[in-house]
Design a protein around this motif. Structure first.
Motif, mmCIF file in Angstrom:
data_model
loop_
_atom_site.group_PDB
_atom_site.id
_atom_site.type_symbol
_atom_site.label_atom_id
_atom_site.label_comp_id
_atom_site.label_asym_id
_atom_site.label_seq_id
_atom_site.Cartn_x
_atom_site.Cartn_y
_atom_site.Cartn_z
ATOM 1 N N LEU A 55 -60.192 -17.360 3.147
ATOM 2 C CA LEU A 55 -61.430 -18.123 3.029
ATOM 3 C C LEU A 55 -62.531 -17.251 2.456
ATOM 4 O O LEU A 55 -62.442 -16.036 2.429
ATOM 5 N N TRP A 56 -63.562 -17.860 2.016
ATOM 6 C CA TRP A 56 -64.832 -17.235 1.674
ATOM 7 C C TRP A 56 -64.741 -16.080 0.688
ATOM 8 O O TRP A 56 -64.260 -14.997 1.008
ATOM 9 N N GLY A 57 -65.220 -16.352 -0.493
ATOM 10 C CA GLY A 57 -65.315 -15.290 -1.477
ATOM 11 C C GLY A 57 -64.051 -15.059 -2.272
ATOM 12 O O GLY A 57 -64.079 -14.343 -3.271
ATOM 13 N N GLU A 58 -62.975 -15.678 -1.851
ATOM 14 C CA GLU A 58 -61.722 -15.504 -2.580
ATOM 15 C C GLU A 58 -61.674 -16.448 -3.782
ATOM 16 O O GLU A 58 -62.187 -17.572 -3.718
ATOM 17 N N THR A 59 -61.033 -16.016 -4.817
ATOM 18 C CA THR A 59 -60.831 -16.873 -5.977
ATOM 19 C C THR A 59 -59.963 -18.055 -5.609
ATOM 20 O O THR A 59 -58.956 -17.901 -4.920
ATOM 21 N N GLN A 60 -60.371 -19.226 -6.045
ATOM 22 C CA GLN A 60 -59.552 -20.414 -5.840
ATOM 23 C C GLN A 60 -58.752 -20.692 -7.110
ATOM 24 O O GLN A 60 -59.264 -20.583 -8.221
ATOM 25 N N PHE A 118 -56.671 -23.539 -9.069
ATOM 26 C CA PHE A 118 -56.643 -24.991 -9.108
ATOM 27 C C PHE A 118 -55.370 -25.519 -9.758
ATOM 28 O O PHE A 118 -54.823 -24.905 -10.678
#
Lengths: 113, 113
Positions: free
Chosen positions: B97-102, B104
């Protein structure tokens, strides 16, 4: 809460020229991350660049670089030597303090041959 | 090479007829997200899973449900689609979570007749 604003709904650039896309953000968190994502027409969204707010140095990725102005809460994206494949929607995004990603409204970039 | 896969790419359903969209990932990421994206707008987060922990956004309608039977797969169920639910649905994953590259997927375009 965090907000992200992209004031340019559309931009155009001549092939091989340089273009800068604007983004401003607001967050009350001291620790946060900023992103630029690219979404080409009918194709999936991909990361362009990621910046950690505690790093002073501006992130770069080949022809893509950012101008991160922390005091001004500005995070603009510069694309050098624009190519036809750069035509896409570009989304600026912020994730701070454990919050989920907040996207700006997007800027549609057109590249003229 | 496909990392986040969504099926089907296009889905047509009738008003009120339940529909399920699927997402799979080969990245072994802990977090999976579902976003709704309407034309030329920013993606809107519906919910996310951190491993098996489900987190619903406060403004996600009850009409939308999700299941994650294992690390690799996640489903979006729309119990009674309305015309306003016609949109692109994006699945994304991130390592944490948080700040990690997503990352798609290509999205599923849903049309409601």
């Amino acid at each position: 809460a965090q907000t992200v604003t992209q004031s340019q709904p559309e931009m155009s650039v001549q092939e091989a020229e340089t273009v800068t896309l604007s983004c401003t953000y607001d967050t009350s968190e001291s620790d946060y991350y900023l992103f630029w994502y690219k979404q080409p027409p009918s194709r999936q969204m991909i990361l362009v660049i990621r910046q950690e707010a505690y790093k002073q140095q501006n992130a770069t990725e080949n022809r893509f670089s950012v101008n991160f102005q922390k005091a001004a809460k500005s995070f603009s994206l510069k694309i050098s030597d624009s190519q036809l494949g750069d035509a896409a929607m570009y989304f600026c995004a912020c994730a701070g303090g454990g919050n989920m990603l907040t996207f700006g409204g997007g800027t549609r970039l057109m590249v003229k041959p | 090479d496909a990392m986040v896969i969504q099926n089907p790419r296009y889905q047509v359903t009738q008003f009120g007829k339940p529909v399920t969209l699927s997402c799979s990932q080969t990245l072994n990421h802990n977090v999976m997200y579902w976003y709704q994206q309407k034309s030329s707008q920013a993606p809107k987060l519906l919910f996310h899973y951190y491993d098996k922990d489900f987190n619903n956004e406060a403004d996600t309608p009850d009409n939308f449900q999700s299941r994650r039977p294992n690390t690799s797969f996640c489903f979006l169920d729309i119990r009674s689609p309305g015309l306003g639910d016609a949109a692109m649905y994006l699945c994304a994953t991130s390592r944490d979570l948080w700040g990690e590259t997503q990352y798609f997927g290509p999205g599923t375009r849903l049309l409601v007749l």
